[in-house]
Design a protein around this motif. Structure first.
Motif, short mmCIF file in Angstrom:
data_model
loop_
_atom_site.label_atom_id
_atom_site.label_comp_id
_atom_site.label_asym_id
_atom_site.label_seq_id
_atom_site.Cartn_x
_atom_site.Cartn_y
_atom_site.Cartn_z
N PHE A 1 87.97 34.25 27.58
CA PHE A 1 86.38 34.73 27.57
C PHE A 1 85.81 33.53 27.56
O PHE A 1 86.17 32.27 27.61
CB PHE A 1 86.23 35.35 26.11
N PHE A 2 84.20 33.70 27.68
CA PHE A 2 83.57 32.63 27.84
C PHE A 2 83.76 31.59 26.56
O PHE A 2 83.59 31.98 25.29
CB PHE A 2 81.93 32.79 27.59
N ASP A 3 84.26 30.50 26.88
CA ASP A 3 84.60 29.41 25.65
C ASP A 3 83.60 28.79 25.14
O ASP A 3 83.50 28.03 24.03
CB ASP A 3 85.96 28.69 26.05
N HIS A 4 82.42 28.98 25.73
CA HIS A 4 80.93 28.24 25.05
C HIS A 4 80.57 29.22 24.00
O HIS A 4 79.78 28.67 23.30
CB HIS A 4 80.07 28.13 26.48
N ALA B 1 71.07 36.11 30.77
CA ALA B 1 71.18 35.22 29.49
C ALA B 1 72.23 34.44 29.45
O ALA B 1 72.30 33.38 28.68
CB ALA B 1 70.70 36.20 28.21
N SER B 2 73.55 35.18 29.24
CA SER B 2 74.65 34.59 28.98
C SER B 2 75.10 33.19 30.00
O SER B 2 75.34 32.25 29.73
CB SER B 2 75.72 35.52 29.19
N THR B 3 74.76 33.60 31.24
CA THR B 3 74.64 32.39 32.30
C THR B 3 73.80 31.30 31.86
O THR B 3 74.17 30.24 32.07
CB THR B 3 74.31 33.00 33.68
N PHE B 4 72.63 31.55 31.43
CA PHE B 4 71.70 30.55 31.02
C PHE B 4 71.98 29.67 29.89
O PHE B 4 72.09 28.50 29.90
CB PHE B 4 70.14 31.16 30.46
N LEU B 5 72.88 30.41 29.05
CA LEU B 5 73.10 29.78 27.62
C LEU B 5 74.59 28.81 27.85
O LEU B 5 74.73 27.76 27.43
CB LEU B 5 73.57 31.08 26.60
N GLU B 6 75.14 29.40 28.87
CA GLU B 6 76.45 28.48 29.43
C GLU B 6 76.17 27.28 30.18
O GLU B 6 76.74 26.27 29.81
CB GLU B 6 77.21 29.59 30.53
N THR B 7 75.18 27.24 30.79
CA THR B 7 74.58 26.22 31.46
C THR B 7 73.92 25.25 30.69
O THR B 7 73.99 23.89 30.56
CB THR B 7 73.65 26.45 32.83
N VAL B 8 73.17 25.76 29.48
CA VAL B 8 72.59 24.95 28.41
C VAL B 8 73.70 24.22 27.58
O VAL B 8 73.45 23.10 27.29
CB VAL B 8 71.75 25.74 27.60
#
Lengths: 257, 353
Positions: free
Chosen positions: B134-137, A10-17
């Motif tokens: 950390f994830f900066d998004h 889910a985190s990877t998906f959100l990142e790409t979005v």
């Protein structure tokens, strides 16, 4: 374990979005519209076929771009930035992490293909007499093909730089579509070495032509249930094998906190 | 004798005489050296590190470079263990080995009795890396939600716990901001928040004060002391001696990848040492410390290692009407010990220049 994988996916998906990857879908829609407007006058009586051809090819190209360019840097980015160390300091196994990233990118891929598929069907619907649900079979095979490529890029991304991972994956994609031809060509050679090499290439690379029934579908053929089943098994087998190797490489990797 | 810190807060017994002696070679030997690597059965160790070794390959010829060699220590429940060392001494490598981020060449680590390679051993561990990123998004709150899910914190408790840790690190008002808009200090705080999110029994903090302004450092120090009072076991790495002195119970000083000494700060003289100059008019009294120095002007210089000894000296001087003409305060014993251990490194650096 499953929970961690889903969380990472889910985190990877959100990142790409949030990386605005879905802008590509807008480009796809534009190409579909342009192909209708530009090619219609040139293709008397075959407008729907051209549109379907361009549409299905665009889906593969855009899907491939996303998988290769997001997938090749997905793991490396986290290694370089160091975001991975806080994740792996939690009770998360390295293989779980890798599978989560793979599934996250596949989720992006499914979403993109779904939206592009809807745009595609809508365009066909607007062109009288060309709409057919047989295209769903072609969509599914495209999804399987890109899932397999996703596993290939994940494998390369655990061991080489993003640029090399992207180049190697594109190479596998190209050779994968030619592997049957390479094998057939090799069998015609008198040299034993050439025959063995062509066999080696055939067995080391996936035969992506298994998933390429786009031309047949455009010309009115439907994809049989048996073919879909065998293609699914083929895709799962190659994908699992690639992920197992990737997991094994990644488990040995040294990370810096 | 020294390896395991008691759970109680450090009592400042200023009369205690340290057990350290300095050899002629300039190295520091611990008289109660690391003969017992693990705590007693009565007080189980939260983490046991035994003979940890790690080397790295570097350069074109892939020559082996020592990262750490034979590092052993254990930390009892509720105590704070500080890894002290200069840059490159092996603090981060030790922590990376403990967390299975790098694979040691040899040695063993047990976290709450579990093998360190088992991901489940990290279920009760919180970790803050040296350079947290950390994830900066994501926003601060989204990031903590992500970690909360990895820690299997139930959905019902998640929001409340996130609010709680955000409050603890002073980040409540920034929780909705994306991490790519965070300053270094804010990243450090959110990093600390994710480390304590799962209410871990063991906290491993790599340079937790780096990147923080003086106010931030003080707040983090207070937070760590609160966690210590709450019974958390903490391993922290640092090269800032005063911070270590305030927070830690036990200190392990790394030098060039080796554990030079492990000391219980309860058994050291915390605080400062003193040098007093006495103007003697007659014979030298027998209570003068044996290592006193006679100055060219006839004054006698005396070194005392604690407030208690200083008090005794003042009493003796007062009783015998000996004027104390000057009194100089020196750095703490820990800093002195640290400098002595690293003297060779400092000389090498100077020569290299």
């Amino acid at each position: 374990m499953t929970g961690n994988i889903l969380t990472l996916a889910a985190s990877t998906f959100l990142e790409t979005v949030r990386d605005r990857i879905f802008y590509l879908v807008a480009v796809f829609g534009f190409i579909m519209l342009a192909s209708t407007a530009i090619l219609s006058p040139l293709t008397v009586g075959a407008q729907a076929k051209i549109m379907a051809d361009v549409g299905l090819a665009s889906m593969v190209v855009f899907g491939l771009l996303v998988v290769v360019f997001v997938g090749s840097s997905m793991v490396r980015k986290e290694l370089d930035k160091g975001t991975i160390v806080t994740i792996l300091s939690k009770p998360v196994g390295r293989r779980e992490y890798l599978i989560g990233k793979f599934l996250g990118l596949n989720l992006t891929l499914v979403s993109m293909l779904a939206v592009m598929g809807l745009v595609f069907l809508l365009m066909l619907f607007l062109a009288p007499g060309s709409f057919s649900l047989r295209f769903l079979g072609a969509f599914y095979l495209t999804f399987l093909e890109l899932t397999l490529i996703n596993a290939v890029v994940v494998l390369f991304s655990t061991s080489v730089s993003p640029v090399l991972a992207a180049v190697f994956t594109l190479g596998v994609f190209a050779v994968g579509h030619l592997s049957q031809s390479i094998r057939d060509f090799g069998q015609l050679q008198s040299s034993v070495f050439q025959r063995q090499m062509s066999e080696l290439v055939y067995y080391l690379t996936p035969n992506l032509e298994v998933f390429n029934l786009r031309g047949a579908v455009v010309h009115g053929a439907a994809v049989s249930g048996q073919h879909l089943f065998m293609a699914t098994v083929y895709c799962v087998a190659w994908t699992v094998l690639r992920l197992v190797i990737a997991g094994s490489i990644f488990s040995r990797k040294e990370l810096r906190g | 004798m020294i390896i395991q810190a008691p759970v109680k807060n450090r009592a400042i017994d200023r009369e205690t005489v340290g057990t350290r002696h300095v050899e002629r070679t300039g190295t520091v030997a611990d008289t109660g050296s690391f003969s017992r690597p693990y705590p007693s059965a009565a007080e189980p160790a939260v983490i046991q590190v035994g003979d940890l070794r790690k080397s790295f390959r570097s350069g074109f010829l892939k020559r082996r470079i020592r990262g750490i060699e034979g590092v052993s220590f254990s930390v009892a429940k509720g105590s704070v263990f500080a890894l002290l060392g200069h840059n490159g001494a092996g603090k981060t490598t030790t922590i990376n080995c403990i967390l299975d981020l790098v694979h040691p060449d040899g040695g063993d680590v047990k976290i709450m009795g579990m093998d360190y390679r088992d991901p489940a051993s990290r279920a009760r561990v919180g970790y803050l890396p040296e350079r947290p990123y950390f994830f900066d998004h994501l926003t601060g709150r989204e990031l903590l939600q992500f970690y909360a899910r990895l820690l299997n914190i139930s959905k019902e408790k998640r929001a409340a716990r996130i609010d709680e840790v955000l409050g603890m690190v002073g980040m409540t008002s920034f929780a909705g901001r994306r991490l790519n808009k965070f300053s270094k200090g804010m990243l450090q705080r959110i990093g600390l928040a994710q480390a304590i999110l799962g209410d871990p029994d063991l906290l491993i903090l790599d340079e937790p004060m780096s990147g923080l302004d003086p106010i931030g450092r003080r707040e983090v120090r207070e937070l760590l002391l609160d966690l210590k009072r709450a019974g958390k076991t903490i391993i922290l790495s640092s090269h800032i001696v005063p911070d270590v002195e305030i927070i830690a119970d036990t200190v392990g000083i790394l030098k060039d990848g080796c554990m030079a000494v492990v000391r219980d700060l309860n058994e050291m003289n915390p605080g400062f040492s003193y040098t007093g100059d006495l103007a003697l008019s007659g014979a030298r009294p027998d209570w003068l410390p044996s290592d006193h120095t006679v100055m060219v002007d006839g004054k006698v210089r005396v070194n005392v290692g604690s407030v208690g000894k200083l008090r005794n000296l003042l009493n003796d001087c007062h009783r015998e009407s000996i004027p104390l003409v000057s009194l100089e305060t020196h750095r703490s014993c820990l800093e002195e010990l640290f400098m002595e251990i690293n003297r060779d490194s400092a000389v090498k650096t100077e020569v290299a220049r």
